[in-house]
Scaffold this motif. Structure first.
Motif, PDB file in Angstrom:
ATOM      1  N   LYS A  23       6.216  11.134  -4.729  1.00 15.93           N
ATOM      2  CA  LYS A  23       5.454  10.017  -4.161  1.00 15.93           C
ATOM      3  C   LYS A  23       4.340   9.581  -5.105  1.00 15.93           C
ATOM      4  O   LYS A  23       4.075   8.387  -5.266  1.00 15.93           O
ATOM      5  CB  LYS A  23       4.868  10.422  -2.806  1.00 15.93           C
ATOM      6  N   SER A  24       3.683  10.541  -5.749  1.00 15.77           N
ATOM      7  CA  SER A  24       2.576  10.191  -6.640  1.00 15.77           C
ATOM      8  C   SER A  24       3.059   9.341  -7.813  1.00 15.77           C
ATOM      9  O   SER A  24       2.346   8.453  -8.288  1.00 15.77           O
ATOM     10  CB  SER A  24       1.884  11.461  -7.150  1.00 15.77           C
ATOM     11  N   VAL A  25       4.282   9.602  -8.281  1.00 13.89           N
ATOM     12  CA  VAL A  25       4.838   8.801  -9.375  1.00 13.89           C
ATOM     13  C   VAL A  25       5.076   7.366  -8.915  1.00 13.89           C
ATOM     14  O   VAL A  25       4.714   6.402  -9.599  1.00 13.89           O
ATOM     15  CB  VAL A  25       6.152   9.425  -9.890  1.00 13.89           C
ATOM     16  N   PHE A  26       5.682   7.219  -7.735  1.00  7.75           N
ATOM     17  CA  PHE A  26       5.929   5.876  -7.216  1.00  7.75           C
ATOM     18  C   PHE A  26       4.615   5.135  -6.960  1.00  7.75           C
ATOM     19  O   PHE A  26       4.501   3.933  -7.225  1.00  7.75           O
ATOM     20  CB  PHE A  26       6.748   5.953  -5.928  1.00  7.75           C
ATOM     21  N   GLN A  27       3.627   5.845  -6.432  1.00 11.77           N
ATOM     22  CA  GLN A  27       2.341   5.206  -6.161  1.00 11.77           C
ATOM     23  C   GLN A  27       1.702   4.697  -7.453  1.00 11.77           C
ATOM     24  O   GLN A  27       1.147   3.598  -7.496  1.00 11.77           O
ATOM     25  CB  GLN A  27       1.410   6.189  -5.452  1.00 11.77           C
ATOM     26  N   GLU A  28       1.802   5.504  -8.515  1.00 10.72           N
ATOM     27  CA  GLU A  28       1.242   5.084  -9.798  1.00 10.72           C
ATOM     28  C   GLU A  28       1.991   3.871 -10.350  1.00 10.72           C
ATOM     29  O   GLU A  28       1.386   2.918 -10.849  1.00 10.72           O
ATOM     30  CB  GLU A  28       1.306   6.233 -10.804  1.00 10.72           C
ATOM     31  N   ALA A  29       3.323   3.911 -10.243  1.00 10.84           N
ATOM     32  CA  ALA A  29       4.133   2.799 -10.751  1.00 10.84           C
ATOM     33  C   ALA A  29       3.830   1.509 -10.001  1.00 10.84           C
ATOM     34  O   ALA A  29       3.674   0.438 -10.604  1.00 10.84           O
ATOM     35  CB  ALA A  29       5.615   3.150 -10.636  1.00 10.84           C
ATOM     36  N   LEU A  30       3.737   1.604  -8.681  1.00 12.14           N
ATOM     37  CA  LEU A  30       3.474   0.411  -7.880  1.00 12.14           C
ATOM     38  C   LEU A  30       2.047  -0.083  -8.072  1.00 12.14           C
ATOM     39  O   LEU A  30       1.781  -1.289  -7.981  1.00 12.14           O
ATOM     40  CB  LEU A  30       3.757   0.706  -6.406  1.00 12.14           C
ATOM     41  N   SER A  31       1.123   0.831  -8.360  1.00 12.75           N
ATOM     42  CA  SER A  31      -0.251   0.414  -8.637  1.00 12.75           C
ATOM     43  C   SER A  31      -0.314  -0.421  -9.911  1.00 12.75           C
ATOM     44  O   SER A  31      -1.128  -1.340 -10.029  1.00 12.75           O
ATOM     45  CB  SER A  31      -1.164   1.637  -8.766  1.00 12.75           C
ATOM     46  N   MET A  32       0.558  -0.099 -10.884  1.00 11.55           N
ATOM     47  CA  MET A  32       0.626  -0.906 -12.103  1.00 11.55           C
ATOM     48  C   MET A  32       1.027  -2.344 -11.780  1.00 11.55           C
ATOM     49  O   MET A  32       0.615  -3.286 -12.454  1.00 11.55           O
ATOM     50  CB  MET A  32       1.632  -0.302 -13.082  1.00 11.55           C
ATOM     51  N   LEU A  33       1.843  -2.497 -10.739  1.00  8.68           N
ATOM     52  CA  LEU A  33       2.337  -3.823 -10.347  1.00  8.68           C
ATOM     53  C   LEU A  33       1.478  -4.466  -9.259  1.00  8.68           C
ATOM     54  O   LEU A  33       1.882  -5.465  -8.668  1.00  8.68           O
ATOM     55  CB  LEU A  33       3.780  -3.706  -9.840  1.00  8.68           C
ATOM     56  N   LYS A  34       0.314  -3.880  -8.991  1.00 10.38           N
ATOM     57  CA  LYS A  34      -0.473  -4.309  -7.832  1.00 10.38           C
ATOM     58  C   LYS A  34      -0.773  -5.803  -7.846  1.00 10.38           C
ATOM     59  O   LYS A  34      -0.629  -6.479  -6.819  1.00 10.38           O
ATOM     60  CB  LYS A  34      -1.781  -3.518  -7.757  1.00 10.38           C
TER      61      LYS A  34
END
Length: 347
Positions: free
Chosen positions: A260-271
């Motif tokens: 989950k932490s990986v997905f959260q970081e990836a999606l934060s890049m696309l925020k």
């Protein structure tokens, strides 16, 4: 809490404005006891009862059932032991499963029904926790086939699955909970099993995880579906982190914390791209949710990527950009948006 012993199917017609409003207000929305007593005008007697029923539960959802035309024995048995049931909510228009959750409390109350939904019609009020969202990812046919119905079956209002069918489910899967979990096709393994390079970008890491768990589906496509789901949820709430959490659960099911932490970081890049797409959703939500667009999450995910290309550049893997361009070109409903935001679809 005792083991689940029954399954309640709830058919919703979300194209109906009243039912859509009720759904967004009390099933989609998170509730707790404090919100009940601060937002609703309730008698002290009812507040005291509700405190005993739900006061110790941090988060729950609420739904209600109208008085049936006939109080059948099966209906009475369900209501008397509703806390032993899981409620499965279905969008009958889209023929898809929305979510399911454990009923943990109930109350027969005209007052609460009127306070929640503006009418005393839905007086059999029940409270649900541990909700699993599978919206737009689980066809109704798969659920009803697993329950032993024909694939064209669909629930009309509140339908109680027969005890015989539930017993067969338990015999085959061990429990109702395990049966429902089996319907979630994507089950992420622990991140440590995947051998993801630490030096890879967050989006590349997310793709590596998805390539292991997508089971035949293209990882870039699944990643964009998640991004698009976040954009849709952001259009309803200003809480970005909440939208990310719900999107991951609805598309992937139960996600281990390290993944989950990986997905959260990836999606934060696309925020920024997600927020831009979210604002676009607000402008054309009727079209997006009308059923005209077959894969709205994928379409919005493609927009998220295209909104982010200029600022993130090589941080977005080329295969993701290629899929995003293809999806965008194929969807006439977003070409005007591309022109408005100066998105270039050609090399």
């Amino acid at each position: 809490m005792s083991r689940v012993e029954g399954i309640l199917l709830v058919g919703l017609s979300l194209k109906d404005e009243v039912q859509r409003g009720n759904f967004e207000g009390t099933l989609r929305s998170r509730w707790d006891f404090k919100r009940l007593v601060t937002e609703l005008s309730l008698s002290k007697e009812l507040i005291d009862v509700l405190e005993g029923l739900v006061g110790s539960v941090n988060e729950f959802r609420i739904w209600g059932c109208a008085e049936p035309e006939r109080r059948t024995q099966r209906f009475l048995e369900w209501w008397s032991s509703a806390e032993k049931y899981v409620a499965v909510f279905v969008d009958v228009g889209n023929r898809s499963v929305i979510c399911w959750g454990r009923i943990f409390a109930k109350i027969y109350s005209e007052e609460l029904s009127k306070a929640l939904w503006g009418s005393d019609k839905w007086r059999y009020v029940y409270f649900i926790k541990d909700v699993v969202w599978v919206e737009n990812s689980l066809p109704l046919a798969e659920l009803v086939k697993g329950l032993g119905y024909s694939e064209d079956y669909w629930p009309r209002g509140h339908q109680i699955v027969s005890p015989e069918k539930v017993q067969e489910i338990v015999r085959r899967f061990g429990s109702v909970e395990d049966f429902l979990k089996s319907l979630i096709k994507v089950k992420p393994p622990a991140l440590l099993e995947l051998g993801v390079s630490v030096s890879a970008s967050a989006i590349a890491k997310a793709l590596a995880i998805l390539s292991n768990i997508a089971k035949g589906e293209d990882a870039a496509t699944v990643f964009m579906m998640i991004s698009g789901r976040v954009a849709r949820l952001v259009s309803r709430t200003s809480d970005f982190d909440l939208a990310v959490g719900e999107a991951l659960t609805s598309v992937l099911g139960s996600v281990p914390d390290n993944a989950k932490s990986v997905f959260q970081e990836a999606l934060s890049m696309l925020k920024q791209g997600i927020l831009t797409a979210g604002s676009a959703v607000i402008r054309c939500v009727d079209v997006i949710e009308s059923g005209i667009i077959q894969s709205p999450d994928l379409m919005l995910g493609a927009l998220v990527v295209m909104f982010s290309v200029d600022t993130l550049g090589n941080a977005i893997p080329s295969e993701v950009i290629a899929v995003a361009k293809r999806v965008t070109k194929e969807n006439v409903y977003v070409l005007a948006l591309c022109g408005f935001y100066s998105i270039k679809l050609l090399e």
